[in-house]
Design a protein around this motif. Structure first.
Motif, PDB file in Angstrom:
ATOM      1  N   LYS A  17       2.660  17.616   0.216  1.00  0.00           N
ATOM      2  CA  LYS A  17       3.496  17.961  -0.945  1.00  0.00           C
ATOM      3  C   LYS A  17       3.882  19.440  -0.876  1.00  0.00           C
ATOM      4  O   LYS A  17       3.219  20.232  -0.193  1.00  0.00           O
ATOM      5  N   SER A  50       0.834  -1.212   0.000  1.00  0.00           N
ATOM      6  CA  SER A  50       0.000   0.000   0.000  1.00  0.00           C
ATOM      7  C   SER A  50       0.869   1.263   0.000  1.00  0.00           C
ATOM      8  O   SER A  50       0.444   2.303  -0.501  1.00  0.00           O
ATOM      9  N   HIS A  51       2.070   1.189   0.534  1.00  0.00           N
ATOM     10  CA  HIS A  51       2.972   2.332   0.538  1.00  0.00           C
ATOM     11  C   HIS A  51       3.909   2.323  -0.666  1.00  0.00           C
ATOM     12  O   HIS A  51       4.214   3.370  -1.243  1.00  0.00           O
ATOM     13  N   ARG A  89       3.313   1.234  -3.577  1.00  0.00           N
ATOM     14  CA  ARG A  89       2.611   1.634  -4.800  1.00  0.00           C
ATOM     15  C   ARG A  89       2.749   3.128  -5.050  1.00  0.00           C
ATOM     16  O   ARG A  89       2.679   3.604  -6.186  1.00  0.00           O
ATOM     17  N   LYS A  90       2.906   3.891  -3.997  1.00  0.00           N
ATOM     18  CA  LYS A  90       3.106   5.337  -4.158  1.00  0.00           C
ATOM     19  C   LYS A  90       4.406   5.641  -4.891  1.00  0.00           C
ATOM     20  O   LYS A  90       4.540   6.714  -5.486  1.00  0.00           O
ATOM     21  N   ALA A  91       5.359   4.700  -4.808  1.00  0.00           N
ATOM     22  CA  ALA A  91       6.633   4.870  -5.516  1.00  0.00           C
ATOM     23  C   ALA A  91       6.654   4.085  -6.824  1.00  0.00           C
ATOM     24  O   ALA A  91       7.698   3.984  -7.474  1.00  0.00           O
ATOM     25  N   VAL A 132       9.229   6.285   1.728  1.00  0.00           N
ATOM     26  CA  VAL A 132       7.820   6.616   1.436  1.00  0.00           C
ATOM     27  C   VAL A 132       7.064   6.886   2.723  1.00  0.00           C
ATOM     28  O   VAL A 132       6.335   7.879   2.844  1.00  0.00           O
ATOM     29  N   GLN A 153       6.062  -2.742  -6.000  1.00  0.00           N
ATOM     30  CA  GLN A 153       5.477  -3.565  -4.950  1.00  0.00           C
ATOM     31  C   GLN A 153       6.346  -4.807  -4.745  1.00  0.00           C
ATOM     32  O   GLN A 153       7.317  -5.026  -5.470  1.00  0.00           O
ATOM     33  N   ASP A 168      -8.726   3.813  -0.553  1.00  0.00           N
ATOM     34  CA  ASP A 168      -7.341   3.521  -0.924  1.00  0.00           C
ATOM     35  C   ASP A 168      -6.615   2.747   0.177  1.00  0.00           C
ATOM     36  O   ASP A 168      -5.426   2.933   0.416  1.00  0.00           O
ATOM     37  N   SER A 173      -4.569   1.703   9.346  1.00  0.00           N
ATOM     38  CA  SER A 173      -4.759   2.331   8.021  1.00  0.00           C
ATOM     39  C   SER A 173      -6.039   3.155   8.001  1.00  0.00           C
ATOM     40  O   SER A 173      -6.105   4.243   7.394  1.00  0.00           O
TER      41      SER A 173
END
Length: 920
Positions: free
Chosen positions: A868, A49-50, A52-54, A77, A57, A223, A250
């Motif tokens: 951000k 789940s984390h 995927r932000k980068a 991340v 997987q 998400d 989460s």
């Protein structure tokens, strides 16, 4: 018992595959294998789940972390921080180095790694790998959770209990069996996003449906990846606590972020609403200032136009137009100017209360610029009125001089008619001796008459010269006529001289002359001139402006009438000479031509002129009486105006002083003072009819052409200016009280504090000017308890600049030279050496003000942006109202940082610009 072939072990490499084989293929009833399998599934889903932000997987948790690359990426991340640069080699030493960097980072966050080393992770030790992942979850997903100062686990449990408390059939007491029916997960989702789940249709006896519903909705809309298996939870007597905690954490992070976003959005909405209102006020000020300045710009050239008119009627029309301007056009503009100052003060107060920079109007539109332009207008107006009155006096004088010129010129031209022909006759050549003597005597009489007319010619020339100097419009015709008279006069002088010389040459031959005719001529000529002068004076027009002047004319006229008896005796004597001549002629039968050879004046002409003089005297009497009555009426108008002006003028001055006292004294609350001032304003407005009545009297005076008034020192201009100042002062004082109310309410100042501030301010404002000098301001602060001056040794009670700086440092200010100068510029921004009450209140209240800052607004935007350094337009539209989202998008600059994406906006510079620290 069961057995596993070598082929199966090779097919399911690693502990994750092996456990999956044991649990699914052989259905091994081994408890620890089931627990490990559940944790593997949960931890793998959590890591993905984390990751995927980068954009990546893992498939196999103990294999994919062996080289340390994805482990370092996972830590970057979830922490938002940069780790040391990883080794890209594939040798064991490179992998150990990468894993050590990850473990060192975890240890730097205060986590103790017991028995977990880089070699075990590189070697694929599943137990150590899972322990490390659980340690990461505890540190970065659960440790920061705190509710009412509880531990991480207790805080997460307390958060779940509070969120699910309103829901039936939900009783969260732990992180294992309390979640088996799935209602706990559904309640958490419904509490924060009720539109995603119809909680009323869920049943406690259908845990599979409840769990799958919660897992699917969380993955699709929140998400949150599916970290648990519904069948596994239902089929296990005690679900794995760590897996449940990982999954529930989460939910906590997903929903706590939404709450922060809502709070941030509300703060931004508040700030933007204030900014939009202030911008509208600024636009209104700019428009009103532009309109007023444009009106002044168009009006001043009209008032500065000094092109004179040629007639009194045209100038009177100009005066009437000026009265219309003063009565109809200017008063609304006076109100607009006053309203403009009120709007400007209100805007500045609101900007100060919202911690915004002071409003600086466009160039040329400052209040001082408008006041300067208004002063130029007043100057042009005053000069225009004076010019009009002077021009009317000039035209009046010109008309009088022109009429006088025409009268004298007509008399002179009538006298000179035929004189040149007479002087050019050569009758002496054939005359007898007696005739020659007569001609000579006659010529002497003419010379006397000519000399008597010299004054009239000089007067005509002087009048013509004065008409030229006063710029008379018909000066060319006057000059031409005057030139003809002067040329004719010079010719008469030359002809006279020439004839005199001719008669003198012949005088020796002519010895006889009639003495009686000569005596008649000599006495009749000056008498005739006297009568002509008298008729001219009696018919002469006069202009007077005071009753004393008309009395002087009347006295002179009475003195003239007193000379009439003597003049009548002279007339009788002249007529007696003529009668004697007639008696001699009749007695001695003298053969005469019938006319006096020495003069053209005859008794009939003398009598006619004498009768004319007697006729003009009563006419002059009547004219003087009428003028005397007019001057008496003018005097009455002067006294009538003066009586009112001498009352209104001091009344206005007293009201100005009373307003000053009201603004200084403290009777009641600010609202009571405001009410008192408004009642006071109403009483002042009710006084307006008396001003209008005085305007009417002033108009009568101007129509009567009265230019001075010795009975009063007040002019209408003084009254007008005083009245306008009175209205402006009461309006400005009311506005100051309103601004003090705004400051009190916005800054949280109590009425007692405000009264204390006012009392201290008034005490040190010894000249009642409404301002404090620098030393007075320091003394005032000392009286309020500010330890501004370390003057224990000096004992002067007054601070210099260094003492004041030391005082502020002792109060908590970290002052350098620039900061000290900034604070001084707050209370005295124009460096005038004085501090107003409003600036004093602002300074006293600023220390406890709770206002938004640029850093707070920037932090709010960062929450909306998901931490951000930039924000997207869609994120603004999702979190803010449409109009304020569009407002931000239109004013935010594109983001130029290295981590930006297309369409990224720079919210940092925008937040700074809102508070005047850069250009918006």
């Amino acid at each position: 018992m069961f057995s596993i072939s070598k082929f199966e072990c090779q097919q399911y490499q690693g502990i994750q595959g092996l456990l999956h084989l044991l649990y699914t293929v052989y259905n091994a009833p081994v408890y620890w294998e089931k627990v490990w399998y559940r944790r593997l599934l949960t931890f793998t889903a959590w890591c993905n789940s984390h990751l995927r932000k980068a954009g990546t997987q893992i498939e196999n948790i103990e294999e994919d972390f062996r080289d340390g690359l994805k482990l370092m990426l996972l830590l970057e991340v979830i922490s938002g921080e940069r780790l040391a640069k990883p080794e890209r080699g594939k040798m064991r030493v490179h992998k150990i180095s990468n894993v050590n960097k990850a473990l060192d980072f975890i240890a730097s966050k205060g986590v103790k790694l017991v028995s977990i080393g880089a070699e075990e992770i590189v070697d694929g030790n599943a137990k150590m790998t899972l322990g490390m992942i659980w340690t990461i979850i505890l540190r970065f997903a659960i440790q920061d959770i705190s509710v009412e100062e509880t531990s991480a686990k207790e805080g997460l449990l307390l958060w779940c209990q509070r969120k699910t408390a309103p829901y039936k059939n939900v009783n969260i007491q732990n992180f294992h069996i309390s979640w088996k029916d799935g209602l706990g997960f559904c309640a958490l989702i419904h509490r924060h996003r009720p539109e995603l789940i119809d909680y009323g249709k869920l049943r406690k006896d259908d845990p599979m449906t409840n769990l799958n519903t919660a897992f699917d909705v969380a993955e699709k809309y929140l998400d949150i990846p599916k970290m648990l298996d519904a069948e596994d939870i239902v089929g296990t007597a005690r679900p794995d606590e760590k897996a449940i905690m990982t999954y529930v954490s989460s939910f906590y992070h997903a929903f706590s972020g939404a709450q922060k976003a809502e709070t941030a959005a509300n703060r931004i909405c508040k700030v933007l609403a204030v900014n939009q209102e202030n911008e509208q006020l600024m636009e209104d000020y700019e428009k009103l200032a532009s309109d007023l300045l444009e009106w002044i710009r168009r009006t001043i050239p009209w008032l500065e136009n000094r092109m004179p008119e040629n007639t009194m009627q045209a100038m009177q029309q100009k005066l009437e137009d000026f009265r219309d301007y003063r009565r109809l056009h200017k008063p609304p503009k006076v109100q607009e100017k006053c309203q403009l100052e009120i709007n400007f003060n209100t805007l500045q107060t609101k900007l100060r209360l919202s911690n915004r920079p002071a409003f600086m109007p466009s160039e040329g539109k400052m209040v001082s610029d408008i006041n300067n332009a208004w002063g130029n207008l007043e100057g042009a107006e005053k000069g225009y009125e004076e010019w009009l009155l002077n021009e009317i006096r000039r035209l009046e004088r010109l008309d009088h001089l022109a009429e006088k010129f025409r009268q004298k010129a007509a008399i002179h031209e009538a006298w000179t008619e035929g004189k040149e022909d007479m002087l050019q006759k050569r009758d002496y050549e054939t005359a007898s001796l007696s005739e020659i003597k007569a001609l000579l005597k006659k010529h002497e009489a003419f010379e006397s008459d000519l000399a008597a007319h010299q004054d009239r010619v000089e007067q005509i020339a002087a009048i013509a010269q004065e008409l030229n100097e006063l710029d008379y419009y018909d000066s060319p015709s006057v000059n031409a006529r005057c030139q003809r008279i002067c040329d004719q006069w010079d010719a008469l002088g030359a002809l006279t001289q020439k004839r005199s010389e001719a008669l003198q040459r012949t005088e020796k031959l002519l010895e006889t002359i009639d003495q009686l005719y000569l005596e008649f001529a000599k006495r009749a000529a000056p008498f005739n001139n006297w009568m002509e002068g008298a008729m001219e004076d009696l018919q002469d027009t006069f202009i007077v402006h005071t009753i004393e002047e008309i009395q002087g004319l009347s006295t002179a006229h009475e003195q003239f009438k007193a000379t009439l008896p003597e003049a009548d005796k002279e007339r009788q004597a002249i007529l007696g000479i003529h009668n004697e001549i007639a008696k001699i002629v009749q007695t001695y039968h003298v053969n005469m031509a019938g006319t006096n050879p020495y003069t053209t004046i005859n008794p009939q002409e003398i009598n006619a002129k004498w009768d004319k003089v007697r006729q003009l005297v009563p006419q002059r009497d009547q004219a003087l009486i009428e003028e005397h009555a007019r001057q008496q009426n003018n005097e009455r108008l002067r006294r009538q105006f003066a009586n009112q002006a001498n009352v209104i003028g001091p009344w206005i001055q007293n009201k100005m002083e009373e307003i000053g006292r009201i603004s200084i004294e403290m009777h009641g609350t600010l609202e009571d003072q405001l009410t008192h001032l408004r009642q006071y304003e109403k009483s002042i407005v009710n006084y307006k009819p008396k001003i209008d009545q005085l305007e009417g009297d002033h108009q009568l005076i101007q129509e009567a052409l009265i230019f001075d008034n010795k009975h009063t020192n007040y002019t209408m201009e003084h009254i007008r200016v005083g009245w306008e100042q009175l209205l402006t002062t009461i309006a400005r004082t009311i506005n100051e009280i309103e601004n003090q109310i705004l400051t009190r309410d916005a800054k949280g100042i109590s009425q007692e504090q405000l009264n204390e501030f006012r009392a201290s301010f008034n005490h040190f404002d010894r000249d009642h000017s409404g301002t404090l000098g620098a030393e007075e301001f320091k003394a005032c602060l000392i009286s309020l308890g500010f330890d501004i001056a370390n003057d224990a040794q000096k004992r002067t009670g007054i601070m210099d600049a260094e003492d004041f700086k030391t005082c502020l440092i002792s109060m908590g200010y970290n002052l350098g030279e620039n900061e000290f100068s900034r604070i001084m510029s707050i209370v005295d921004p124009n460096r005038m050496g004085i501090v107003t009450f409003q600036a004093f209140i602002d300074f006293m209240s600023r220390e406890t003000a709770d206002t938004d800052t640029a850093d707070q607004v920037m932090a709010s935007f960062k929450v909306l942006a998901g931490d951000k350094n930039y924000i997207l337009a869609d994120e603004l539209r999702r979190e803010l109202p449409p109009d304020q989202a569009d407002y931000c998008i239109a004013r935010m600059a594109p983001y130029t940082g290295p981590d930006g994406v297309p369409g990224a906006l720079d919210y940092m510079s925008f937040s700074t610009a809102l508070y005047g620290e850069s250009d918006l």
